[in-house]
Design a protein around this motif. Structure first.
Motif, PDB file in Angstrom:
ATOM      1  N   ILE A  21      38.594 -20.215 -37.933  1.00 10.75           N
ATOM      2  CA  ILE A  21      39.677 -18.963 -37.460  1.00 10.75           C
ATOM      3  C   ILE A  21      39.351 -18.336 -38.256  1.00 10.75           C
ATOM      4  CG2 ILE A  21      42.072 -18.650 -37.920  1.00 10.75           C
ATOM      5  CD1 ILE A  21      42.699 -21.015 -37.731  1.00 10.75           C
ATOM      6  N   THR A  22      39.156 -16.832 -37.549  1.00  9.76           N
ATOM      7  CA  THR A  22      38.940 -15.809 -37.830  1.00  9.76           C
ATOM      8  C   THR A  22      38.813 -14.439 -37.030  1.00  9.76           C
ATOM      9  OG1 THR A  22      36.668 -14.254 -38.532  1.00  9.76           O
ATOM     10  CG2 THR A  22      36.854 -16.000 -36.134  1.00  9.76           C
ATOM     11  N   HIS A  23      38.940 -13.846 -37.308  1.00  8.15           N
ATOM     12  CA  HIS A  23      39.428 -12.096 -36.795  1.00  8.15           C
ATOM     13  C   HIS A  23      37.759 -11.098 -36.540  1.00  8.15           C
ATOM     14  CE1 HIS A  23      43.478 -13.123 -38.133  1.00  8.15           C
ATOM     15  NE2 HIS A  23      43.505 -12.436 -37.376  1.00  8.15           N
ATOM     16  N   TYR A  24      36.979 -11.538 -37.560  1.00 11.98           N
ATOM     17  CA  TYR A  24      35.727 -10.695 -37.853  1.00 11.98           C
ATOM     18  C   TYR A  24      34.205 -12.278 -36.489  1.00 11.98           C
ATOM     19  CZ  TYR A  24      38.319  -9.602 -42.058  1.00 11.98           C
ATOM     20  OH  TYR A  24      39.043  -8.795 -42.836  1.00 11.98           O
ATOM     21  N   GLN A  25      34.407 -11.225 -35.793  1.00  9.96           N
ATOM     22  CA  GLN A  25      32.739 -10.826 -34.689  1.00  9.96           C
ATOM     23  C   GLN A  25      31.665 -11.193 -35.496  1.00  9.96           C
ATOM     24  OE1 GLN A  25      32.956 -11.976 -31.386  1.00  9.96           O
ATOM     25  NE2 GLN A  25      30.279 -11.991 -31.750  1.00  9.96           N
ATOM     26  N   ARG A  26      31.584 -10.622 -36.649  1.00  8.99           N
ATOM     27  CA  ARG A  26      30.090 -10.593 -37.196  1.00  8.99           C
ATOM     28  C   ARG A  26      29.954 -12.733 -38.050  1.00  8.99           C
ATOM     29  NH1 ARG A  26      29.556  -7.146 -42.970  1.00  8.99           N
ATOM     30  NH2 ARG A  26      29.761  -9.419 -43.994  1.00  8.99           N
ATOM     31  N   LEU A  27      31.021 -12.853 -38.460  1.00  2.00           N
ATOM     32  CA  LEU A  27      31.050 -14.507 -38.738  1.00  2.00           C
ATOM     33  C   LEU A  27      30.662 -15.152 -37.335  1.00  2.00           C
ATOM     34  CD1 LEU A  27      31.342 -16.907 -40.144  1.00  2.00           C
ATOM     35  CD2 LEU A  27      33.281 -16.966 -39.352  1.00  2.00           C
ATOM     36  N   LEU A  28      30.895 -14.856 -36.135  1.00  5.94           N
ATOM     37  CA  LEU A  28      30.579 -15.466 -34.547  1.00  5.94           C
ATOM     38  C   LEU A  28      29.225 -14.838 -34.536  1.00  5.94           C
ATOM     39  CD1 LEU A  28      33.456 -15.468 -33.090  1.00  5.94           C
ATOM     40  CD2 LEU A  28      33.024 -16.979 -34.326  1.00  5.94           C
ATOM     41  N   ASP A  29      28.437 -14.689 -35.150  1.00  8.33           N
ATOM     42  CA  ASP A  29      27.040 -13.794 -34.724  1.00  8.33           C
ATOM     43  C   ASP A  29      26.312 -14.311 -35.412  1.00  8.33           C
ATOM     44  OD1 ASP A  29      27.442 -11.566 -33.330  1.00  8.33           O
ATOM     45  OD2 ASP A  29      27.669  -9.733 -35.500  1.00  8.33           O
ATOM     46  N   TYR A  30      27.420 -15.803 -37.011  1.00  8.15           N
ATOM     47  CA  TYR A  30      26.078 -16.690 -37.530  1.00  8.15           C
ATOM     48  C   TYR A  30      26.328 -17.365 -37.042  1.00  8.15           C
ATOM     49  CZ  TYR A  30      25.146 -12.576 -40.843  1.00  8.15           C
ATOM     50  OH  TYR A  30      24.971 -11.541 -41.264  1.00  8.15           O
ATOM     51  N   ILE A  31      27.944 -17.892 -36.969  1.00 10.33           N
ATOM     52  CA  ILE A  31      28.099 -19.392 -36.015  1.00 10.33           C
ATOM     53  C   ILE A  31      28.734 -19.184 -34.544  1.00 10.33           C
ATOM     54  CG2 ILE A  31      30.289 -20.986 -36.565  1.00 10.33           C
ATOM     55  CD1 ILE A  31      30.628 -20.152 -39.123  1.00 10.33           C
ATOM     56  N   LYS A  46      44.141 -17.099 -23.754  1.00  9.73           N
ATOM     57  CA  LYS A  46      42.991 -17.450 -23.468  1.00  9.73           C
ATOM     58  C   LYS A  46      42.243 -18.829 -23.453  1.00  9.73           C
ATOM     59  CE  LYS A  46      40.218 -14.575 -20.263  1.00  9.73           C
ATOM     60  NZ  LYS A  46      40.571 -14.067 -19.049  1.00  9.73           N
ATOM     61  N   THR A  47      41.447 -19.020 -23.516  1.00  2.70           N
ATOM     62  CA  THR A  47      40.450 -19.968 -23.812  1.00  2.70           C
ATOM     63  C   THR A  47      38.779 -19.724 -22.902  1.00  2.70           C
ATOM     64  OG1 THR A  47      42.175 -22.126 -24.329  1.00  2.70           O
ATOM     65  CG2 THR A  47      39.443 -22.616 -23.777  1.00  2.70           C
ATOM     66  N   GLY A  48      37.564 -19.910 -23.556  1.00  4.29           N
ATOM     67  CA  GLY A  48      36.361 -19.400 -23.147  1.00  4.29           C
ATOM     68  C   GLY A  48      35.242 -19.705 -23.735  1.00  4.29           C
ATOM     69  N   GLY A  49      34.426 -19.739 -23.465  1.00  3.16           N
ATOM     70  CA  GLY A  49      33.389 -19.847 -24.222  1.00  3.16           C
ATOM     71  C   GLY A  49      32.860 -19.151 -24.841  1.00  3.16           C
ATOM     72  N   ALA A  50      31.802 -18.543 -25.982  1.00  5.08           N
ATOM     73  CA  ALA A  50      31.093 -17.461 -27.216  1.00  5.08           C
ATOM     74  C   ALA A  50      31.184 -16.110 -26.290  1.00  5.08           C
ATOM     75  CB  ALA A  50      29.661 -17.354 -27.601  1.00  5.08           C
ATOM     76  N   ALA A  51      31.034 -16.197 -24.695  1.00  2.00           N
ATOM     77  CA  ALA A  51      31.493 -15.252 -24.293  1.00  2.00           C
ATOM     78  C   ALA A  51      32.659 -13.795 -24.271  1.00  2.00           C
ATOM     79  CB  ALA A  51      31.014 -15.052 -22.745  1.00  2.00           C
ATOM     80  N   LEU A  52      33.717 -14.731 -24.296  1.00  2.00           N
ATOM     81  CA  LEU A  52      35.301 -14.425 -24.616  1.00  2.00           C
ATOM     82  C   LEU A  52      35.251 -13.629 -26.395  1.00  2.00           C
ATOM     83  CD1 LEU A  52      37.920 -14.231 -23.157  1.00  2.00           C
ATOM     84  CD2 LEU A  52      38.014 -16.310 -24.470  1.00  2.00           C
ATOM     85  N   ALA A  53      34.879 -14.202 -27.421  1.00  2.00           N
ATOM     86  CA  ALA A  53      34.568 -13.156 -28.237  1.00  2.00           C
ATOM     87  C   ALA A  53      33.990 -11.745 -28.417  1.00  2.00           C
ATOM     88  CB  ALA A  53      33.811 -14.216 -29.572  1.00  2.00           C
ATOM     89  N   LEU A  54      32.634 -11.943 -27.605  1.00  2.00           N
ATOM     90  CA  LEU A  54      32.481 -10.774 -27.612  1.00  2.00           C
ATOM     91  C   LEU A  54      33.355 -10.244 -26.846  1.00  2.00           C
ATOM     92  CD1 LEU A  54      28.829 -11.726 -26.498  1.00  2.00           C
ATOM     93  CD2 LEU A  54      29.818 -10.442 -28.443  1.00  2.00           C
ATOM     94  N   ASP A  55      33.797 -10.331 -25.721  1.00  2.00           N
ATOM     95  CA  ASP A  55      34.832  -9.563 -25.053  1.00  2.00           C
ATOM     96  C   ASP A  55      35.864  -9.163 -25.512  1.00  2.00           C
ATOM     97  OD1 ASP A  55      33.548  -9.958 -22.497  1.00  2.00           O
ATOM     98  OD2 ASP A  55      34.677 -11.413 -21.579  1.00  2.00           O
ATOM     99  N   LEU A  56      36.777 -10.225 -26.856  1.00  2.00           N
ATOM    100  CA  LEU A  56      38.134  -9.340 -27.484  1.00  2.00           C
ATOM    101  C   LEU A  56      37.339  -8.616 -28.502  1.00  2.00           C
ATOM    102  CD1 LEU A  56      40.222 -11.021 -28.784  1.00  2.00           C
ATOM    103  CD2 LEU A  56      39.623 -12.133 -30.291  1.00  2.00           C
ATOM    104  N   GLU A  57      36.156  -8.718 -28.844  1.00  2.00           N
ATOM    105  CA  GLU A  57      35.961  -7.461 -29.652  1.00  2.00           C
ATOM    106  C   GLU A  57      35.373  -6.501 -28.869  1.00  2.00           C
ATOM    107  OE1 GLU A  57      33.916  -5.848 -32.933  1.00  2.00           O
ATOM    108  OE2 GLU A  57      35.010  -7.795 -32.850  1.00  2.00           O
ATOM    109  N   GLU A  58      34.590  -5.930 -27.891  1.00  2.00           N
ATOM    110  CA  GLU A  58      34.635  -5.005 -27.147  1.00  2.00           C
ATOM    111  C   GLU A  58      35.635  -4.536 -26.564  1.00  2.00           C
ATOM    112  OE1 GLU A  58      32.993  -4.347 -22.524  1.00  2.00           O
ATOM    113  OE2 GLU A  58      31.440  -5.488 -24.079  1.00  2.00           O
ATOM    114  N   LYS A  59      36.848  -5.236 -26.122  1.00  2.00           N
ATOM    115  CA  LYS A  59      38.537  -4.700 -25.620  1.00  2.00           C
ATOM    116  C   LYS A  59      39.635  -4.296 -25.769  1.00  2.00           C
ATOM    117  CE  LYS A  59      36.482  -6.844 -20.994  1.00  2.00           C
ATOM    118  NZ  LYS A  59      36.382  -7.572 -19.507  1.00  2.00           N
TER     119      LYS A  59
END
Length: 69
Positions: A21-31, A46-59
């Motif tokens: 559980i994280t609010h940090y995209q940076r952690l998901l860059d490593y995991i 909302k549920t998705g793959g790793a790209a969903l975290a990137l969308d969340l960071e962007e939008k």
């Protein structure tokens, strides 16, 4: 953060699961997550793959909450 990620990645295999559980995209860059859930008011909105975290960071979070309402 990298030290924690290295530890998680070292233990990762097909017989073991992790919930991170994280609010940090940076952690998901490593995991790299297999599944991403976005939660609001205690519910998965909302549920998705790793790209969903990137969308969340962007939008931003607000757009996903508005879409779910």
């Amino acid at each position: 953060m990298k030290t924690v990620a290295d530890g998680v990645n070292a233990l990762r295999d097909a017989s073991r699961g992790f919930m991170v559980i994280t609010h940090y995209q940076r952690l998901l860059d490593y995991i790299k997550p297999d599944v991403v859930h976005i939660l609001a008011d205690g519910k998965i909105i909302k549920t998705g793959g790793a790209a969903l975290a990137l969308d969340l960071e962007e939008k931003g979070y607000a757009g996903f909450v508005e879409d779910a309402a």
